[in-house]
Motif scaffolding. Structure first.
Motif, PDB file in Angstrom:
ATOM      1  N   ASP A 199      30.472  31.372  38.219  1.00  0.00           N
ATOM      2  CA  ASP A 199      30.431  32.655  37.510  1.00  0.00           C
ATOM      3  C   ASP A 199      30.690  33.808  38.475  1.00  0.00           C
ATOM      4  O   ASP A 199      31.446  34.730  38.166  1.00  0.00           O
ATOM      5  CB  ASP A 199      29.071  32.888  36.833  1.00  0.00           C
ATOM      6  CG  ASP A 199      28.827  31.998  35.632  1.00  0.00           C
ATOM      7  OD1 ASP A 199      29.793  31.556  34.992  1.00  0.00           O
ATOM      8  OD2 ASP A 199      27.639  31.765  35.331  1.00  0.00           O
ATOM      9  N   ARG A 235      33.995  35.739  37.642  1.00  0.00           N
ATOM     10  CA  ARG A 235      33.735  36.985  36.920  1.00  0.00           C
ATOM     11  C   ARG A 235      33.541  38.195  37.814  1.00  0.00           C
ATOM     12  O   ARG A 235      33.343  39.300  37.329  1.00  0.00           O
ATOM     13  CB  ARG A 235      32.522  36.799  36.023  1.00  0.00           C
ATOM     14  CG  ARG A 235      32.795  35.762  34.945  1.00  0.00           C
ATOM     15  CD  ARG A 235      31.698  35.709  33.933  1.00  0.00           C
ATOM     16  NE  ARG A 235      32.050  34.752  32.906  1.00  0.00           N
ATOM     17  CZ  ARG A 235      31.244  33.818  32.452  1.00  0.00           C
ATOM     18  NH1 ARG A 235      30.017  33.731  32.919  1.00  0.00           N
ATOM     19  NH2 ARG A 235      31.641  32.997  31.513  1.00  0.00           N
ATOM     20  N   CYS A 276      27.490  39.041  35.243  1.00  0.00           N
ATOM     21  CA  CYS A 276      28.273  37.837  35.541  1.00  0.00           C
ATOM     22  C   CYS A 276      27.789  36.571  34.844  1.00  0.00           C
ATOM     23  O   CYS A 276      28.500  35.569  34.843  1.00  0.00           O
ATOM     24  CB  CYS A 276      28.249  37.554  37.043  1.00  0.00           C
ATOM     25  SG  CYS A 276      29.342  38.575  37.998  1.00  0.00           S
ATOM     26  N   PRO A 280      37.249  35.784  29.889  1.00  0.00           N
ATOM     27  CA  PRO A 280      36.186  36.301  30.754  1.00  0.00           C
ATOM     28  C   PRO A 280      34.965  36.726  29.947  1.00  0.00           C
ATOM     29  O   PRO A 280      35.052  36.990  28.751  1.00  0.00           O
ATOM     30  CB  PRO A 280      36.823  37.522  31.433  1.00  0.00           C
ATOM     31  CG  PRO A 280      38.279  37.352  31.262  1.00  0.00           C
ATOM     32  CD  PRO A 280      38.481  36.532  30.005  1.00  0.00           C
ATOM     33  N   ASN A 281      33.850  36.815  30.603  1.00  0.00           N
ATOM     34  CA  ASN A 281      32.578  37.247  30.018  1.00  0.00           C
ATOM     35  C   ASN A 281      32.766  38.601  29.324  1.00  0.00           C
ATOM     36  O   ASN A 281      33.471  39.468  29.828  1.00  0.00           O
ATOM     37  CB  ASN A 281      31.572  37.360  31.153  1.00  0.00           C
ATOM     38  CG  ASN A 281      30.179  37.617  30.676  1.00  0.00           C
ATOM     39  OD1 ASN A 281      29.925  38.598  30.012  1.00  0.00           O
ATOM     40  ND2 ASN A 281      29.281  36.739  31.026  1.00  0.00           N
TER      41      ASN A 281
END
Length: 152
Positions: free
Chosen positions: A55, A59, A75, A147-148
């Motif tokens: 992560d 991220r 993240c 992505p997050n």
């Protein structure tokens, strides 16, 4: 068949969402792990997500963001995938396969963090064939994930 609570690592490291990425990376180093559950508070350890070494790379670093200025909440992966203490080990492995994860937090009857099950826990407990099957399944390529949402 064994249950999760028979092989899990009890009382795993955890972090809070406001912790800096450097602090959580230091936890990963200290506890020799690649995933830390993120809980709402130190007193009520309900899981809001998890943060992995990947992560942080995907991220933050890979997007050119400054990980030194970021916190865990920016993240982390969520919603968390968890299993209960009484979950059958085969079912736990199926969850890991379905979500392509190497480790999964364990929650008690009140939904509070109480353990982690990882591939290492499986092998340490002579569940080699289960560990091998999980590795095989999580190693299969999947579609690229977005992505997050915190970074959109």
């Amino acid at each position: 068949m064994k249950r999760v609570d028979e092989i899990m690592t009890k009382n795993p490291a955890y972090c809070l969402p406001e912790m800096g990425l450097v602090d959580v990376a230091e936890l990963m180093l200290r506890y020799d792990c690649g995933e830390i559950p993120v809980v709402y508070s130190r007193t009520e350890k309900k899981i809001m997500g998890v943060i992995t070494d990947r992560d942080i790379c995907v991220r933050a670093v890979a997007l050119g963001l400054n990980p030194l200025a970021m916190n865990v909440e920016q993240c982390m992966s969520y919603p968390p995938i968890v299993v209960k203490t009484f979950t059958d080990l085969n079912d736990c492995c199926q969850v890991m396969e379905d979500h392509q994860i190497k480790r999964v937090p364990v929650v008690d009857e009140n939904e509070n963090l109480c353990g982690m099950v990882s591939l290492a826990d499986l092998t340490r407990n002579d569940e080699i064939s289960l560990a091998a099957e999980v590795v095989k399944e999580i190693s299969q390529p999947r579609a690229h994930h977005a992505p997050n949402k915190y970074l959109v």
